[in-house]
Design a protein around this motif. Structure first.
Motif, PDB file in Angstrom:
ATOM      1  N   GLN A  71     -48.638 -19.532   0.393  1.00  0.00           N
ATOM      2  CA  GLN A  71     -49.548 -18.814  -0.499  1.00  0.00           C
ATOM      3  C   GLN A  71     -48.983 -17.460  -0.911  1.00  0.00           C
ATOM      4  N   MET A  72     -47.846 -17.059  -0.336  1.00  0.00           N
ATOM      5  CA  MET A  72     -47.284 -15.746  -0.625  1.00  0.00           C
ATOM      6  C   MET A  72     -45.922 -15.820  -1.307  1.00  0.00           C
ATOM      7  N   VAL A  73     -45.491 -17.029  -1.709  1.00  0.00           N
ATOM      8  CA  VAL A  73     -44.167 -17.205  -2.299  1.00  0.00           C
ATOM      9  C   VAL A  73     -44.304 -17.730  -3.718  1.00  0.00           C
ATOM     10  N   ASP A  74     -43.619 -17.082  -4.640  1.00  0.00           N
ATOM     11  CA  ASP A  74     -43.611 -17.506  -6.042  1.00  0.00           C
ATOM     12  C   ASP A  74     -43.036 -18.916  -6.137  1.00  0.00           C
ATOM     13  N   PRO A  75     -43.786 -19.892  -6.699  1.00  0.00           N
ATOM     14  CA  PRO A  75     -43.269 -21.261  -6.814  1.00  0.00           C
ATOM     15  C   PRO A  75     -41.965 -21.345  -7.612  1.00  0.00           C
ATOM     16  N   ALA A  76     -41.712 -20.369  -8.475  1.00  0.00           N
ATOM     17  CA  ALA A  76     -40.479 -20.387  -9.267  1.00  0.00           C
ATOM     18  C   ALA A  76     -39.239 -20.257  -8.384  1.00  0.00           C
ATOM     19  N   LEU A  77     -39.405 -19.771  -7.159  1.00  0.00           N
ATOM     20  CA  LEU A  77     -38.254 -19.626  -6.260  1.00  0.00           C
ATOM     21  C   LEU A  77     -37.778 -20.960  -5.704  1.00  0.00           C
ATOM     22  N   ASP A  78     -38.627 -21.988  -5.775  1.00  0.00           N
ATOM     23  CA  ASP A  78     -38.225 -23.297  -5.251  1.00  0.00           C
ATOM     24  C   ASP A  78     -36.978 -23.824  -5.956  1.00  0.00           C
ATOM     25  N   ALA A  79     -36.935 -23.663  -7.274  1.00  0.00           N
ATOM     26  CA  ALA A  79     -35.785 -24.145  -8.037  1.00  0.00           C
ATOM     27  C   ALA A  79     -34.518 -23.380  -7.661  1.00  0.00           C
ATOM     28  N   LEU A  80     -34.634 -22.076  -7.450  1.00  0.00           N
ATOM     29  CA  LEU A  80     -33.485 -21.268  -7.058  1.00  0.00           C
ATOM     30  C   LEU A  80     -32.957 -21.697  -5.691  1.00  0.00           C
ATOM     31  N   ILE A  81     -33.857 -21.946  -4.759  1.00  0.00           N
ATOM     32  CA  ILE A  81     -33.448 -22.370  -3.421  1.00  0.00           C
ATOM     33  C   ILE A  81     -32.716 -23.704  -3.476  1.00  0.00           C
ATOM     34  N   GLN A  82     -33.241 -24.629  -4.264  1.00  0.00           N
ATOM     35  CA  GLN A  82     -32.586 -25.937  -4.395  1.00  0.00           C
ATOM     36  C   GLN A  82     -31.234 -25.821  -5.080  1.00  0.00           C
ATOM     37  N   ARG A  83     -31.175 -25.038  -6.126  1.00  0.00           N
ATOM     38  CA  ARG A  83     -29.941 -24.921  -6.913  1.00  0.00           C
ATOM     39  C   ARG A  83     -28.807 -24.277  -6.117  1.00  0.00           C
ATOM     40  N   ARG A  84     -29.154 -23.295  -5.275  1.00  0.00           N
ATOM     41  CA  ARG A  84     -28.143 -22.565  -4.514  1.00  0.00           C
ATOM     42  C   ARG A  84     -27.938 -23.134  -3.101  1.00  0.00           C
ATOM     43  N   TYR A  85     -28.649 -24.194  -2.785  1.00  0.00           N
ATOM     44  CA  TYR A  85     -28.543 -24.836  -1.465  1.00  0.00           C
ATOM     45  C   TYR A  85     -28.869 -23.871  -0.327  1.00  0.00           C
ATOM     46  N   PHE A  86     -29.844 -22.988  -0.571  1.00  0.00           N
ATOM     47  CA  PHE A  86     -30.294 -22.087   0.470  1.00  0.00           C
ATOM     48  C   PHE A  86     -31.124 -22.863   1.495  1.00  0.00           C
ATOM     49  N   GLU A  87     -31.306 -22.244   2.678  1.00  0.00           N
ATOM     50  CA  GLU A  87     -32.158 -22.818   3.710  1.00  0.00           C
ATOM     51  C   GLU A  87     -33.456 -22.030   3.778  1.00  0.00           C
ATOM     52  N   ARG A  88     -34.552 -22.762   3.836  1.00  0.00           N
ATOM     53  CA  ARG A  88     -35.860 -22.117   3.933  1.00  0.00           C
ATOM     54  C   ARG A  88     -36.728 -22.896   4.911  1.00  0.00           C
TER      55      ARG A  88
END
Length: 361
Positions: free
Chosen positions: A159-176
Motif C-alpha cells: 500500500q506504500m509502493v508506487d505500482p509503476a515501480l513494478d516494471a522498473l524492478i522487472q526490467r532491471r532484474y532487481f530483487e524485492r
C-alpha cells in the motif's frame, strides 16, 4: 586524520569493563575494522547512550567512535567514507532523516568499484519510477555513468509502493521482498543480504510500536527481533563493507520517551550487525581457498557449478561464462542456499532468484 570531517561526540559514559563502550579502541590503530560515525549529532549521541552500555560479545573485533559529521551533505561525506573503505574499515553510520548521507554511503563505495550491490530495508521503496528525483535510491538506480548498481529491497508494504515501480524492478532484474515475504521466512533472505556491498536500514521498516519515533503513522513492519536477524546476516557477510541506520532525527530539546525507545532500537540493530561481523568466516569474497566445487549436469542446457565453504557451510553458484578475468571476483559467484543446490540437481530447475541474477550479466 579525519578531524576536518568530524567533531567529537559529547557522550562518554562511565561503563563496566563488560560493556561495548569500554571496548572502543583509540584512533589511530591499524587493527580497527569498524568506525562509528554520527550523521545528525543529537540522534547519534542518543543512540550512543543506548549502544555503549550493551554487553560486549564481539570477540577481538576492534571498533572506534570517530564522532559526528561537521556537515551532512553528500559531497562532504564521500571523501571520508572513501578513505575508510580504502583502509578496509567498515563505517557504521548513525543517521537521521534525508537522502544526502545514504547517497554518500553508496556513492563513496561505488567510486572504488565498477559494480555495487545495494541493499535497502524499508517500508517504502524510496525510488522514482523513471528519472532521478528526490528519493534515496535515485542517485544509484538512475545514474547513467559507471559504476552500475544492483538493488535488493526488503520489507516494502504494497500500500506504500508506487505500482509503476513494478516494471522498473522487472526490467532491471532487481530483487524485492515484501514485508509478508520477509516475515514468513527471514532466514531465506540470507543469500540476498550476503550479496550486498552496502546496506541502508531505515528504522521505519520496524513495527511502529517498537520504534515509535519513526516518520509517519504506519503500524505494520518487521519486529525488532526480525530486523536484528537481518542486520546479523549483513554483518556476517565478508562482502558487506558499509552499514547505515536511518529514519530518526531528534531535536535540540531533551529526547522524549518515544525517541529514546527508537534510539534504543537503532542501538540493538547496530549491536547485531557487530555480532555478525565479529563472527565472519573469512570466506568468499575474502578468499576461495579451501572451498569445495560441485558440478550439476542434470536437465539443464549447461552445467552449473556450485561452491560451498566448509568454514561457514554457505553456498554460491558460479555465473556461467563469467570468470575472474572478465570481472571483479566478488561478482562472479552469486550467493545461494543448500536448498537452491538441491533444487537444481534434483529437479533440473534453477530457482527464480538465480535466474534473475544470471539475467543481469
Amino acid at each position: 586524520m579525519f578531524t576536518s570531517w568530524l567533531r567529537s561526540s559529547s557522550v562518554s559514559p562511565v561503563l563496566s569493563t563488560s560493556c561495548l563502550g569500554s571496548h572502543l579502541s583509540r584512533w589511530p590503530n591499524p587493527a580497527i575494522r569498524v568506525a562509528f560515525i554520527g550523521v545528525h549529532a543529537a540522534t547519534a549521541d542518543e543512540v550512543r547512550r543506548h549502544l555503549f552500555p550493551l554487553q560486549w560479545d564481539h570477540g577481538q573485533l576492534s571498533c572506534v567512535d570517530l564522532g559526528n559529521l561537521r556537515k551532512t551533505t553528500t559531497e562532504f561525506a564521500i571523501p571520508l567514507l572513501r578513505e575508510l573503505h580504502e583502509a578496509g574499515i567498515v563505517p557504521v553510520l548513525l543517521g537521521g532523516v534525508g537522502t544526502a548521507i545514504p547517497q554518500a554511503q553508496y556513492l563513496a563505495f561505488g567510486s572504488l568499484h565498477r559494480r555495487i550491490n545495494l541493499l535497502q530495508v524499508d517500508q517504502q521503496l524510496a525510488l522514482s519510477p523513471t528519472t532521478s528525483g528526490l528519493q534515496v535510491l535515485d542517485a544509484a538506480v538512475h545514474r547513467t555513468d559507471a559504476p552500475a548498481y544492483h538493488l535488493s529491497h526488503i520489507g516494502s508494504q504494497r500500500q506504500m509502493v508506487d505500482p509503476a515501480l513494478d516494471a522498473l524492478i522487472q526490467r532491471r532484474y532487481f530483487e524485492r521482498y515484501t514485508l509478508g515475504e520477509a516475515r514468513a521466512q527471514p532466514g531465506d533472505l540470507e543469500p540476498c543480504i550476503r550479496d550486498a556491498d552496502v546496506a541502508l536500514i531505515d528504522i521505519a521498516s520496524v513495527l511502529h510500536a517498537e520504534a515509535p519515533a519513526q516518520r509517519g503513522y504506519h503500524p505494520s513492519g518487521l519486529s525488532l527481533q526480525e530486523a536484528g536477524q537481518l542486520c546479523y546476516y549483513a554483518g556476517n557477510s565478508d562482502r558487506l563493507a558499509s552499514f547505515g541506520v536511518y529514519g530518526l532525527e531528534l531535536g535540540t530539546e531533551q529526547a522524549t520517551t518515544a525517541e529514546r525507545l527508537t534510539a534504543a532500537a537503532y542501538a540493538q540493530l547496530v549491536w547485531y550487525f557487530l555480532h555478525g561481523l565479529s563472527r565472519r568466516a573469512g570466506d568468499f569474497p575474502a578468499t576461495t581457498e579451501g572451498m569445495t566445487e560441485y558440478v550439476v549436469d542434470a536437465k539443464l542446457p549447461q552445467r552449473m557449478t556450485f561452491w560451498r565453504s566448509p568454514r561457514s557451510n554457505r553456498w554460491w553458484i558460479q555465473v556461467p561464462g563469467v570468470t575472474e578475468l572478465s570481472g571483479e571476483m566478488r561478482n562472479y559467484l552469486v550467493a545461494c542456499s543448500y536448498q537452491d543446490y538441491l533444487q537444481t540437481g534434483q529437479e533440473g530447475k534453477l530457482p527464480e532468484r538465480i535466474v534473475r541474477a544470471f539475467s543481469r550479466y
